[in-house]
Design a protein around this motif. Structure first.
Motif, mmCIF file in Angstrom:
data_model
loop_
_atom_site.group_PDB
_atom_site.id
_atom_site.type_symbol
_atom_site.label_atom_id
_atom_site.label_comp_id
_atom_site.label_asym_id
_atom_site.label_seq_id
_atom_site.Cartn_x
_atom_site.Cartn_y
_atom_site.Cartn_z
ATOM 1 N N SER A 230 7.598 1.684 -2.527
ATOM 2 C CA SER A 230 6.648 1.666 -3.646
ATOM 3 C C SER A 230 6.238 3.048 -4.157
ATOM 4 N N SER B 195 1.547 2.914 -8.523
ATOM 5 C CA SER B 195 2.540 2.412 -7.586
ATOM 6 C C SER B 195 3.671 1.786 -8.371
ATOM 7 N N VAL C 7 -1.422 -4.467 -5.390
ATOM 8 C CA VAL C 7 -1.989 -3.506 -6.347
ATOM 9 C C VAL C 7 -3.511 -3.611 -6.458
ATOM 10 N N LYS D 110 -4.618 -1.299 -3.959
ATOM 11 C CA LYS D 110 -4.226 0.073 -4.278
ATOM 12 C C LYS D 110 -5.104 0.681 -5.364
ATOM 13 N N THR D 111 -5.579 -0.144 -6.297
ATOM 14 C CA THR D 111 -6.498 0.405 -7.296
ATOM 15 C C THR D 111 -7.777 0.908 -6.639
ATOM 16 N N VAL E 42 0.599 0.909 -13.348
ATOM 17 C CA VAL E 42 0.910 -0.333 -12.655
ATOM 18 C C VAL E 42 2.125 -0.997 -13.301
ATOM 19 N N GLU F 278 2.474 -6.813 -12.938
ATOM 20 C CA GLU F 278 1.367 -6.949 -11.993
ATOM 21 C C GLU F 278 0.009 -6.591 -12.611
ATOM 22 N N ALA G 44 -3.732 -6.318 -10.795
ATOM 23 C CA ALA G 44 -4.468 -5.053 -10.786
ATOM 24 C C ALA G 44 -5.853 -5.216 -11.400
#
Length: 254
Positions: free
Chosen positions: A148, A179, A194, A197-198, A211, A215, A219
């Motif tokens: 990723s 990512s 995601v 990850k945010t 992103v 996705e 997100a």
């Protein structure tokens, strides 16, 4: 009397390990800088630019393949915005052997690094940058595995070699996170996790998150306040979006 076996069954379920993993926001790494004291990108065969801003790849961390996840952990994860409950085989498709999982993930990372280099150099050639055949790239993200980080490795290579193509930085001095996998032809792929990850990105100071377009809805689910989501599909369109962002022009949003 029926309540007794039901209560007993619930008690056993609460104690029994379940086939899930619990994930949470992990660390981030600026591919323009260092990770654990070593440069993430080492590039030879060309003069490098001095860059400003950050390009932060993001990660999640999950309970290990041999760790037991019980009903209480699952319920807790469902009700917390900084946790995600995922089927264990979606996180660890290669089984429960920790060393084998690590080898597989690091193998994915090496393949991703190769594709990221090919995509970046292909982009630079297509945009008139000479001498790309002499450039060698080595990436070092320690024991971070998986594919990723591919998009951000490509962006880091481009920024260090050519910037935005007009003497400026791709970042515009911002902390950009995100990512995405990347193929050698520059196509960006989905990554999973995601929403977590945010949160990692915002925690570490990013104001923009790149992103994979597919996705966007994931997100958006737990998007931190003040974090701008920019959907991306190819390396070339991502560079175009970063240029537009730096100039204050219109940029696609999720």
């Amino acid at each position: 009397m029926a309540a007794v076996p039901v209560a007993a069954l619930l008690g056993v379920t609460a104690l029994a390990p379940l086939p899930f993993a619990v994930a949470q926001p992990g660390g981030t790494a600026d591919v323009l800088g260092e990770y654990k004291g070593k440069p993430v990108l080492s590039i030879s065969g060309a003069q490098l630019r001095k860059t400003e801003g950050e390009l932060r790849m993001t990660t999640i961390v999950a309970t290990g393949p041999q760790m037991d996840v019980r009903l209480g952990d699952v319920i807790d994860g469902w009700f917390r915005t900084d946790r995600a409950v995922m089927p264990k085989d979606s996180v660890y498709p290669d089984g429960d052997d920790v060393k084998e999982v690590e080898r597989h993930n690091l193998g994915d990372m090496r393949e991703s690094q190769d594709d990221a280099t090919k995509a970046a150099l292909g982009y630079l050639r297509a945009n008139g940058v000479d001498g790309t055949d002499k450039i060698k790239v080595k990436a070092d993200l320690g024991k971070i595995g998986g594919p990723s980080a591919g998009l951000f490795l490509s962006l880091g290579i481009i920024d260090k070699l050519d910037g935005d193509g007009s003497g400026g930085d791709l970042t515009g001095g911002r902390a950009i996170a995100g990512s995405g996998t990347i193929a050698a032809n520059g196509k960006i792929g989905a990554v999973g996790g995601v929403a977590l990850k945010t949160q990692a990105a915002a925690r570490d100071g990013a104001t923009v998150f790149l992103v994979p377009k597919a996705e966007c809805s994931d997100a958006e689910a737990e998007k931190p306040k003040g974090l701008r989501l920019v959907p991306v599909t190819t390396l070339a369109s991502t560079v175009d979006a970063l240029r537009a962002l730096r100039k204050g022009e219109d940029v696609p949003s999720c």
